[in-house]
Design a protein around this motif. Structure first.
Motif, PDB file in Angstrom:
ATOM      1  N   LEU A 178       0.841  -1.203  -0.091  1.00  0.00           N
ATOM      2  CA  LEU A 178       0.012   0.117   0.058  1.00  0.00           C
ATOM      3  C   LEU A 178       0.982   1.152  -0.093  1.00  0.00           C
ATOM      4  O   LEU A 178       0.530   2.250  -0.787  1.00  0.00           O
ATOM      5  CB  LEU A 178      -0.864  -0.123   1.181  1.00  0.00           C
ATOM      6  CG  LEU A 178      -1.929  -1.180   1.360  1.00  0.00           C
ATOM      7  CD1 LEU A 178      -3.035  -1.041   2.382  1.00  0.00           C
ATOM      8  CD2 LEU A 178      -2.938  -1.055  -0.016  1.00  0.00           C
ATOM      9  N   ALA A 179       1.939   1.346   0.807  1.00  0.00           N
ATOM     10  CA  ALA A 179       2.685   2.659   0.799  1.00  0.00           C
ATOM     11  C   ALA A 179       3.464   2.656  -0.272  1.00  0.00           C
ATOM     12  O   ALA A 179       3.663   3.863  -0.856  1.00  0.00           O
ATOM     13  CB  ALA A 179       3.810   2.251   2.148  1.00  0.00           C
ATOM     14  N   SER A 180       3.854   1.787  -1.089  1.00  0.00           N
ATOM     15  CA  SER A 180       4.613   2.028  -2.348  1.00  0.00           C
ATOM     16  C   SER A 180       3.813   2.158  -3.420  1.00  0.00           C
ATOM     17  O   SER A 180       4.144   1.927  -4.645  1.00  0.00           O
ATOM     18  CB  SER A 180       5.730   0.992  -2.462  1.00  0.00           C
ATOM     19  OG  SER A 180       5.150  -0.419  -2.559  1.00  0.00           O
ATOM     20  N   SER A 181       2.358   2.076  -3.560  1.00  0.00           N
ATOM     21  CA  SER A 181       1.400   2.103  -4.459  1.00  0.00           C
ATOM     22  C   SER A 181       1.962   3.050  -5.559  1.00  0.00           C
ATOM     23  O   SER A 181       2.192   4.348  -5.048  1.00  0.00           O
ATOM     24  CB  SER A 181      -0.052   2.205  -4.121  1.00  0.00           C
ATOM     25  OG  SER A 181      -0.778   2.358  -5.199  1.00  0.00           O
ATOM     26  N   THR A 182       1.953   2.962  -6.866  1.00  0.00           N
ATOM     27  CA  THR A 182       2.040   4.095  -7.601  1.00  0.00           C
ATOM     28  C   THR A 182       0.674   4.825  -7.936  1.00  0.00           C
ATOM     29  O   THR A 182       1.146   5.874  -8.740  1.00  0.00           O
ATOM     30  CB  THR A 182       2.715   3.610  -9.074  1.00  0.00           C
ATOM     31  OG1 THR A 182       1.819   2.515  -9.570  1.00  0.00           O
ATOM     32  CG2 THR A 182       4.021   2.854  -8.763  1.00  0.00           C
ATOM     33  N   THR A 183      -0.185   4.337  -7.468  1.00  0.00           N
ATOM     34  CA  THR A 183      -1.418   5.379  -8.009  1.00  0.00           C
ATOM     35  C   THR A 183      -2.318   5.524  -6.461  1.00  0.00           C
ATOM     36  O   THR A 183      -2.107   4.950  -5.435  1.00  0.00           O
ATOM     37  CB  THR A 183      -2.537   4.375  -8.547  1.00  0.00           C
ATOM     38  OG1 THR A 183      -3.042   3.031  -7.899  1.00  0.00           O
ATOM     39  CG2 THR A 183      -1.964   4.118 -10.122  1.00  0.00           C
ATOM     40  N   PRO A 184      -3.037   6.469  -6.414  1.00  0.00           N
ATOM     41  CA  PRO A 184      -3.376   6.936  -4.943  1.00  0.00           C
ATOM     42  C   PRO A 184      -4.551   5.871  -4.595  1.00  0.00           C
ATOM     43  O   PRO A 184      -5.025   5.359  -5.360  1.00  0.00           O
ATOM     44  CB  PRO A 184      -4.292   8.329  -5.338  1.00  0.00           C
ATOM     45  CG  PRO A 184      -3.376   8.859  -6.603  1.00  0.00           C
ATOM     46  CD  PRO A 184      -3.124   7.848  -7.267  1.00  0.00           C
ATOM     47  N   LEU A 185      -4.537   5.928  -3.318  1.00  0.00           N
ATOM     48  CA  LEU A 185      -5.378   4.825  -2.644  1.00  0.00           C
ATOM     49  C   LEU A 185      -6.705   5.419  -2.534  1.00  0.00           C
ATOM     50  O   LEU A 185      -7.035   6.563  -2.240  1.00  0.00           O
ATOM     51  CB  LEU A 185      -4.840   4.218  -1.525  1.00  0.00           C
ATOM     52  CG  LEU A 185      -3.367   3.843  -1.214  1.00  0.00           C
ATOM     53  CD1 LEU A 185      -3.081   3.260   0.040  1.00  0.00           C
ATOM     54  CD2 LEU A 185      -3.498   2.456  -2.299  1.00  0.00           C
ATOM     55  N   GLY A 186      -7.869   4.407  -2.355  1.00  0.00           N
ATOM     56  CA  GLY A 186      -9.204   4.973  -2.032  1.00  0.00           C
ATOM     57  C   GLY A 186      -9.320   5.474  -0.619  1.00  0.00           C
ATOM     58  O   GLY A 186      -8.285   5.024   0.390  1.00  0.00           O
ATOM     59  N   GLU A 187     -10.293   6.000   0.014  1.00  0.00           N
ATOM     60  CA  GLU A 187     -10.425   6.445   1.397  1.00  0.00           C
ATOM     61  C   GLU A 187     -10.291   5.246   2.292  1.00  0.00           C
ATOM     62  O   GLU A 187      -9.431   5.480   3.172  1.00  0.00           O
ATOM     63  CB  GLU A 187     -11.967   6.817   1.450  1.00  0.00           C
ATOM     64  CG  GLU A 187     -12.292   7.378   2.874  1.00  0.00           C
ATOM     65  CD  GLU A 187     -13.687   7.785   3.186  1.00  0.00           C
ATOM     66  OE1 GLU A 187     -13.919   8.519   4.178  1.00  0.00           O
ATOM     67  OE2 GLU A 187     -14.334   7.777   2.191  1.00  0.00           O
ATOM     68  N   SER A 188     -10.863   4.154   2.093  1.00  0.00           N
ATOM     69  CA  SER A 188     -10.640   2.983   2.872  1.00  0.00           C
ATOM     70  C   SER A 188      -9.342   2.452   2.946  1.00  0.00           C
ATOM     71  O   SER A 188      -8.612   2.172   3.853  1.00  0.00           O
ATOM     72  CB  SER A 188     -11.678   1.865   2.719  1.00  0.00           C
ATOM     73  OG  SER A 188     -11.467   1.378   1.416  1.00  0.00           O
ATOM     74  N   PRO A 210       5.765   6.922  -4.071  1.00  0.00           N
ATOM     75  CA  PRO A 210       5.307   7.875  -5.154  1.00  0.00           C
ATOM     76  C   PRO A 210       4.209   8.699  -4.938  1.00  0.00           C
ATOM     77  O   PRO A 210       3.961   9.860  -5.453  1.00  0.00           O
ATOM     78  CB  PRO A 210       5.063   6.670  -6.339  1.00  0.00           C
ATOM     79  CG  PRO A 210       5.631   5.617  -5.849  1.00  0.00           C
ATOM     80  CD  PRO A 210       5.544   5.525  -4.308  1.00  0.00           C
ATOM     81  N   VAL A 211       3.411   8.341  -4.255  1.00  0.00           N
ATOM     82  CA  VAL A 211       1.981   9.084  -3.965  1.00  0.00           C
ATOM     83  C   VAL A 211       2.308   9.943  -2.674  1.00  0.00           C
ATOM     84  O   VAL A 211       2.487   9.566  -1.738  1.00  0.00           O
ATOM     85  CB  VAL A 211       0.823   8.008  -3.876  1.00  0.00           C
ATOM     86  CG1 VAL A 211      -0.489   9.035  -3.533  1.00  0.00           C
ATOM     87  CG2 VAL A 211       0.651   7.247  -4.949  1.00  0.00           C
ATOM     88  N   ARG A 212       1.860  11.260  -2.759  1.00  0.00           N
ATOM     89  CA  ARG A 212       1.855  12.264  -1.955  1.00  0.00           C
ATOM     90  C   ARG A 212       0.787  12.058  -0.293  1.00  0.00           C
ATOM     91  O   ARG A 212       1.486  12.072   0.594  1.00  0.00           O
ATOM     92  CB  ARG A 212       1.459  13.513  -2.335  1.00  0.00           C
ATOM     93  CG  ARG A 212       2.330  14.113  -3.424  1.00  0.00           C
ATOM     94  CD  ARG A 212       3.710  14.205  -3.233  1.00  0.00           C
ATOM     95  NE  ARG A 212       4.358  14.789  -4.181  1.00  0.00           N
ATOM     96  CZ  ARG A 212       5.763  15.075  -4.234  1.00  0.00           C
ATOM     97  NH1 ARG A 212       6.572  14.515  -3.433  1.00  0.00           N
ATOM     98  NH2 ARG A 212       6.393  15.629  -5.346  1.00  0.00           N
ATOM     99  N   GLU A 213      -0.138  11.412  -0.651  1.00  0.00           N
ATOM    100  CA  GLU A 213      -0.940  11.236   0.414  1.00  0.00           C
ATOM    101  C   GLU A 213      -0.395  10.071   1.507  1.00  0.00           C
ATOM    102  O   GLU A 213      -0.484  10.010   2.730  1.00  0.00           O
ATOM    103  CB  GLU A 213      -2.561  10.985  -0.046  1.00  0.00           C
ATOM    104  CG  GLU A 213      -3.205  11.983  -0.391  1.00  0.00           C
ATOM    105  CD  GLU A 213      -2.966  12.165  -2.074  1.00  0.00           C
ATOM    106  OE1 GLU A 213      -1.962  11.572  -2.405  1.00  0.00           O
ATOM    107  OE2 GLU A 213      -4.143  12.627  -2.596  1.00  0.00           O
ATOM    108  N   ASN A 214       0.333   9.051   0.614  1.00  0.00           N
ATOM    109  CA  ASN A 214       0.846   7.822   1.246  1.00  0.00           C
ATOM    110  C   ASN A 214       2.005   8.446   2.183  1.00  0.00           C
ATOM    111  O   ASN A 214       2.303   7.986   3.156  1.00  0.00           O
ATOM    112  CB  ASN A 214       1.359   6.769   0.393  1.00  0.00           C
ATOM    113  CG  ASN A 214       0.178   6.215  -0.598  1.00  0.00           C
ATOM    114  OD1 ASN A 214      -1.301   6.566  -0.042  1.00  0.00           O
ATOM    115  ND2 ASN A 214       0.415   5.137  -1.327  1.00  0.00           N
ATOM    116  N   ARG A 215       2.694   9.264   1.538  1.00  0.00           N
ATOM    117  CA  ARG A 215       3.937   9.929   2.069  1.00  0.00           C
ATOM    118  C   ARG A 215       3.486  10.687   3.553  1.00  0.00           C
ATOM    119  O   ARG A 215       3.945  10.500   4.508  1.00  0.00           O
ATOM    120  CB  ARG A 215       4.637  10.680   1.281  1.00  0.00           C
ATOM    121  CG  ARG A 215       5.914  11.634   1.868  1.00  0.00           C
ATOM    122  CD  ARG A 215       6.466  12.492   0.776  1.00  0.00           C
ATOM    123  NE  ARG A 215       7.230  11.709  -0.194  1.00  0.00           N
ATOM    124  CZ  ARG A 215       8.526  11.282  -0.268  1.00  0.00           C
ATOM    125  NH1 ARG A 215       9.189  11.363   0.783  1.00  0.00           N
ATOM    126  NH2 ARG A 215       8.709  10.413  -1.551  1.00  0.00           N
TER     127      ARG A 215
END
Length: 723
Positions: A178-188, A210-215
């Protein structure tokens, strides 16, 4: 001993972490566990059944208890689905007959008689004031006695659960994925990452995020555990501050910043100072979120820390005390002055922005030489651009072809919240030669980033699934596919369902369905205002949900008079989809002889949470093709709607306009990506699988694959998006 996060592993991977417990004779308990799972549409794989059979019976029962709870919630079977009409889908009355019955019952009620007579004297009656309207007249247990057992059918859904590693290894692997996903995750997915980041803070960390929200989520866990935030941009640190305040890390909704402890304030200010010292040009980004920065400055008190002057400059820019021109304003000035060359030179320093601007730049170019300049810059910048951006531009070009030159095309806008609008596309078509060169260089760059796959085994049902370029606006659930995907629908009876449970305020959701012809014009509808039609039946209107409420619509697909069936969930009154305690939508497929309860979990093909910002939800649309086959087109959309009293009759024009633009929009699919790889692809017919390792792409993992095979299903399809 159960782990509090074990259900995350089951939900994301359909694996059961290796159970702990003494060896024993657990075969009987394991078979009983398997049978209980099958009633919910799940099943143990052969290796997992064998592993459980070798454990002590008590250990098997413990695993069974927590696994059954997890899978029932996945499919929506953790709540009681009652229907207003106790025999649904049998004995659903005509709408007017039903309303008259409610009035007669109100007149027979001493407490309601006077008020009802007064309303009748005016010529109109408010249905919500009638005692028997909108409130269950029977218990869930009484409803069950009116329905026969479900007859098993070959087409019933059966999701196989596989054995996993020990729970800590599974949680670590899920965290990294999940943390290294190259695309944004959904809310859940982002909420799950919050839990995993805190649990895995001291374990292995992803090489890239790669994804700012994950960071932001991971930085939150780091700062809380006393570690400095990861290096990044000023906006990354603003997202971190929002995360620390339990706010919106996507920066769409304003965050109410809290008073932070002195150590957290010092950590944020030191990080801000370091970013500005390393790259003062980043101060230009502050204006994009000026108000958020000003509110944050009121909590950080940067004037108290003169040792970090760079941090003070951030808030000076936000307050307008220091002027820094934004990148966008400099670009607009150059293009406004007709200096395309200067604009391209400036955009070279921001490769992602350059790629996103290529359509406008090519339309601005007046000569072949200027178009060659733009394409040369794009070709040089492409290797530095994220794969998701390359794919987004490639998808954009799919819808900028010959049909635009013919006129009459529509332009579709979709935002991260699931809102959509359609307008006429007045842009001139791109020059054919430039468009073809751009397509070729994008395909070449994307193909060069794809990993070596080896032999590929593919389930034909997954070929038209759209590549998940973003998980935003796509709710969690089972059988949920990315927006734009197309999947086959097999069965005689199509039954929609929605469930909601109010939190504090009386809440009324209405399940409805519109049927449209091939020109996207309404043929008929089913809702609480029209309970029966040739096509099907509505289960009845429920107007409050203190203990939870369900509504159903059943359609006989062979009787549908149109081309499209559009289910909708409309907020009539009360709490929004974001405010209720729980709400979800799904559909079931059955054969006519199956009978069963209104809700049967093993007939559920799809169930997803309703978590959008609008008041009208459009999860998907069903389309009949020229051969009479039905297909689901995935929308994941929310219309703004009215503040209250939304009705399907009033959304008709908006829905018709949206569908024409969205259903006809072309997508990048699994089929397209496999063609780009040049790999040896075998379409799997459901029989035996190869002995050696393969890359398997399908709706769910089959049994018997080589242990070194790479498995791609909708749950982890985001892994195909190159970095």
């Amino acid at each position: 001993m159960s782990h509090p996060l074990e259900s995350l592993v089951i939900r994301h991977t359909y694996r059961i972490p290796a159970p702990e417990g003494p060896a024993g004779q657990g075969a009987v308990a394991a078979r009983q566990f398997d049978s209980a799972l099958m009633s919910a549409g799940f099943k143990l794989s052969a290796p997992l059944l064998e592993r459980l059979s070798g454990l002590d019976e008590g250990a098997v029962l413990e695993v069974a208890g927590r696994t059954l709870a997890a899978v029932r919630e996945i499919v929506g079977d953790h709540v009681q689905h009652n229907a207003y009409f106790v025999d649904f889908p049998a004995n659903v009355p005509d709408t007017l007959d039903f309303w008259m019955r409610c009035i007669r019952e109100a007149l027979a009620d001493e407490e309601a008689r006077e008020g009802t007579l007064k309303q009748l004297s005016t010529g109109a009656v408010n249905l919500l004031t009638l005692p028997s309207y909108g409130r269950y007249q029977h218990t869930y247990e009484e409803m069950l006695t009116h329905h026969d057992e479900l007859i098993a059918a070959a087409g019933d859904r059966m999701t196989v659960l596989h054995p996993g590693a020990d729970v800590e290894a599974e949680l670590a692997a899920l965290y990294l994925a999940l943390a290294s996903s190259t695309t944004p995750l959904g809310e859940s997915g982002l909420e799950d990452l919050v839990l995993l980041a805190a649990h895995c803070a001291d374990g292995p960390q992803p090489e890239e995020i790669p994804v700012r929200e994950n960071r932001a989520v991971i930085n939150h866990a780091r700062v809380k555990s006393g570690k400095p935030p990861l290096p990044g941009t000023l906006t990354d640190l603003l997202r971190l501050a929002c995360s620390l305040a339990d706010g919106d890390v996507s920066l769409v909704e304003p965050t109410r910043f809290k008073n932070l402890s002195r150590p957290l304030r010092r950590a944020l200010l030191a990080a801000l100072d370091a970013v500005v010292a390393a790259s003062p040009a980043q101060l230009a980004d502050v204006a994009v979120h000026r108000e958020a920065w000003k509110r944050l400055g009121e909590r950080l008190h940067p004037h108290e820390y003169p040792q970090w002057p760079g941090a003070a400059r951030v808030f000076a820019v936000a307050r307008g005390q220091e002027r820094v021109r934004s990148f966008a304003s400099r670009t607009e000035e150059l293009l406004g002055a007709g200096d395309l060359t200067g604009a391209v030179e400036l955009l070279k320093s921001a490769p992602g922005v350059l790629l996103r601007s290529v359509d406008r730049l090519l339309r601005t170019a007046a000569t072949d030489e200027e178009r060659a300049l733009v394409l040369g810059a794009v070709e040089a910048a492409a290797p530095q651009v994220a794969g998701r951006v390359l794919l987004s531009v490639r998808r954009h070009l799919l819808n900028r072809g010959d049909r635009l030159e013919q006129g009459g095309a529509q332009r579709v806008f979709l935002n991260r919240l699931g809102r959509a609008w359609v307008t006429a596309d007045t842009r001139p078509a791109l020059p054919a030669a430039a468009r073809e060169r751009l397509l070729a260089l994008l395909d070449r760059e994307i193909a060069g980033r794809l990993p070596e796959t080896g032999p590929v085994l593919v389930d034909p049902d997954v070929l038209d699934v759209a590549l998940p370029l973003s998980g935003k606006g796509v709710a969690a659930g089972i059988g949920v596919l990315p927006r734009g995907s197309v999947s086959p629908v097999e069965g005689e009876l199509l039954r929609f369902f929605t469930y909601w449970k109010q939190r504090r305020e009386t809440t009324d959701y209405d399940l409805s369905a519109t049927i449209l012809d091939e020109e996207y014009q309404q043929v008929t509808w089913l809702s609480y205002t029209q309970l029966t039609e040739v096509e099907g039946k509505h289960s009845g209107d429920v107007t409050e949900a203190p203990q939870g409420a369900s509504e159903f619509i059943e359609l006989r697909l062979g009787a549908v008079r149109g081309t499209f069936v559009v289910p909708q969930v409309l907020l009539y009154s009360g709490e929004s989809f974001l405010d209720v305690e729980e709400s979800f939508f799904g559909f079931m497929l059955r054969e006519s002889e199956q009978q069963g309860r209104p809700f049967e979990p093993r007939t559920v093909r799809m169930k997803s949470d309703l978590r959008g910002p609008g008041r009208v939800a459009l999860p998907l649309v069903f389309r009949r093709d020229a051969d009479g086959r039905w297909w689901a087109h995935w929308l994941h959309l929310y219309l703004k709607g009215s503040p209250a009293a939304n009705r399907v009759e009033e959304t008709r024009v908006t829905v018709e306009s949206l569908l024409r633009g969205i259903v006809e929009r072309e997508q990048l699919t699994v089929r397209w990506l496999l063609g780009l790889t040049g790999a040896e692809v075998t379409v799997w017919d459901g029989g035996s699988v190869p002995e050696g390792p393969v890359t398997y792409v399908g709706m769910q993992r089959p049994e018997g694959l080589h242990p070194e095979s790479r498995i791609l299903t909708p749950e982890n399809l985001r892994d195909v998006i190159p970095a």
